[in-house]
Scaffold this motif. Structure first.
Motif, short mmCIF file in Angstrom:
data_model
loop_
_atom_site.label_atom_id
_atom_site.label_comp_id
_atom_site.label_asym_id
_atom_site.label_seq_id
_atom_site.Cartn_x
_atom_site.Cartn_y
_atom_site.Cartn_z
N ARG A 205 7.09 -6.40 -2.01
CA ARG A 205 7.86 -6.18 -0.78
C ARG A 205 9.17 -6.94 -0.87
NH1 ARG A 205 2.51 -6.45 1.03
NH2 ARG A 205 1.86 -4.64 2.26
N GLU A 206 10.24 -6.25 -0.57
CA GLU A 206 11.55 -6.87 -0.51
C GLU A 206 12.32 -6.25 0.65
OE1 GLU A 206 13.93 -4.27 -3.81
OE2 GLU A 206 12.69 -5.93 -4.55
N SER A 207 13.49 -6.78 0.92
CA SER A 207 14.26 -6.33 2.07
C SER A 207 14.54 -4.83 1.99
CB SER A 207 15.58 -7.10 2.15
OG SER A 207 16.36 -6.66 3.23
N THR A 210 9.34 -1.25 0.06
CA THR A 210 8.10 -1.73 -0.52
C THR A 210 7.76 -0.85 -1.72
OG1 THR A 210 7.30 -2.50 1.63
CG2 THR A 210 5.67 -2.22 -0.10
#
Length: 317
Positions: A205-207, A210
């Motif tokens: 998960r990142e900004s 996902t």
């Protein structure tokens, strides 16, 4: 049990949670509401619960607090004992769909993750079971469905007879999603659901997005096409295209002894291999943190239960 060393208690808690025959079934991973709207959380699978069912709130400070508890034997509700500051905002009841936690008018400080939990009896022991949790966001932002795409993912797994697929969900709100996979024979037929990954899927998960990487059998590269779908509060979104599994690389006997092979330089490592190592480290970290969270939650409940029992004994005297 409370006198066990902390490390032993944590190991025991993790083992007991793993022993659960079934996990309590909650709603989707997220819910979004505006201030003043209604909200309800449903907990299924309560037939396995021995007596009390707890609704627990995990706020932004990452602390677990019991809101309400209900005795499934006579539907008696307990709230004063746990003294949650928002206990009057919620009600709880048991119906044919399970146990339900309700709030008639949500407030901004109700934004948190809500879990149902209960004790389950086993031969000569009891163990504690949690639901998967539902995160409530109280905000004016609109729910936005994710954009979903699936790609082949190159990795060293190809050398071991396996292949991997990469599914990306992006541009959604709230950001939490759940991945599932289907496969369909290339010559036609009905799509079939793949079983849960069970260690064969990594998630990052990142900004703004996902990513899920799913390992599949490379021998199916000539038989199946794969697609992924994403469960989100805004609905389930499927990838618009199917992806063929990359054929695994053929293994050939070495033409010279390993001692004659040139040493690999850092520049020779592929970007995908570096990402895979990072994903594995992230997965192990998440599993450790999850075990610690379960330990802390269970320890808190046991302390509160013992404290209540001591108070009752004192009053009886």
């Amino acid at each position: 049990m409370l006198f066990l060393p902390a490390a032993a208690l944590c190991c025991l808690c993790s083992a007991l949670v793993t022993m659960a025959a079934e996990q309590l079934i909650q709603d989707g991973p997220t819910m979004t509401r505006r201030v003043g709207e209604k909200v309800s959380f449903t907990c299924g699978g309560i037939n396995q619960c021995s007596s009390w069912i707890f609704w627990i709130q995990r706020n932004h400070a990452k602390t677990f607090k019991i809101i309400l508890a209900i005795d499934k034997r006579d539907n008696a509700i307990s709230s004063n004992y746990y003294n949650h500051p928002q206990k009057r905002d919620f009600s709880v009841e048991i119906n044919r769909n399970g146990c339900e936690l309700k709030a008639q008018k949500v407030k901004s400080d109700h934004s948190a993750t809500y879990y149902c939990a209960c004790w389950v009896s086993a031969p000569h022991s009891y163990y504690f079971v949690f639901g998967s949790g539902t995160k409530l966001s109280v905000t004016d932002e609109q729910v936005v469905k994710p954009v979903v795409s699936v790609y082949p993912a190159a990795s060293r797994a190809h050398l071991e007879g396996n292949s991997s697929l990469l599914c990306v969900a992006s541009a959604m709100f709230p950001p939490l999603v759940q991945f599932s996979w289907k496969r369909q024979k290339k010559n036609g037929g009905e799509p079939e659901e793949l079983p849960p990954a069970e260690g064969e899927q990594l998630e990052l998960r990142e900004s703004g997005r996902t990513i899920a990487i799913r390992m599949v059998d490379g021998s199916d590269s000539d038989t199946y096409k794969y697609s992924c779908s994403v469960k989100h509060e805004g609905g389930t979104v499927e990838a618009q295209t199917q992806q063929e599994v990359p054929a695994p690389a053929a293994s050939c006997p070495p033409e010279r002894e390993p001692a004659d092979l040139p040493a690999l330089q850092p520049a020779d490592l592929s970007f995908q291999s570096q990402c895979r190592v990072k994903l594995l480290c992230l997965l192990y970290t998440v599993l450790i943190v999850k075990s610690l969270v379960y330990c802390c939650g269970l320890s808190l409940l046991m302390i509160l239960t013992n404290k209540g029992a001591s108070t009752n004994c004192t009053h009886a005297d």
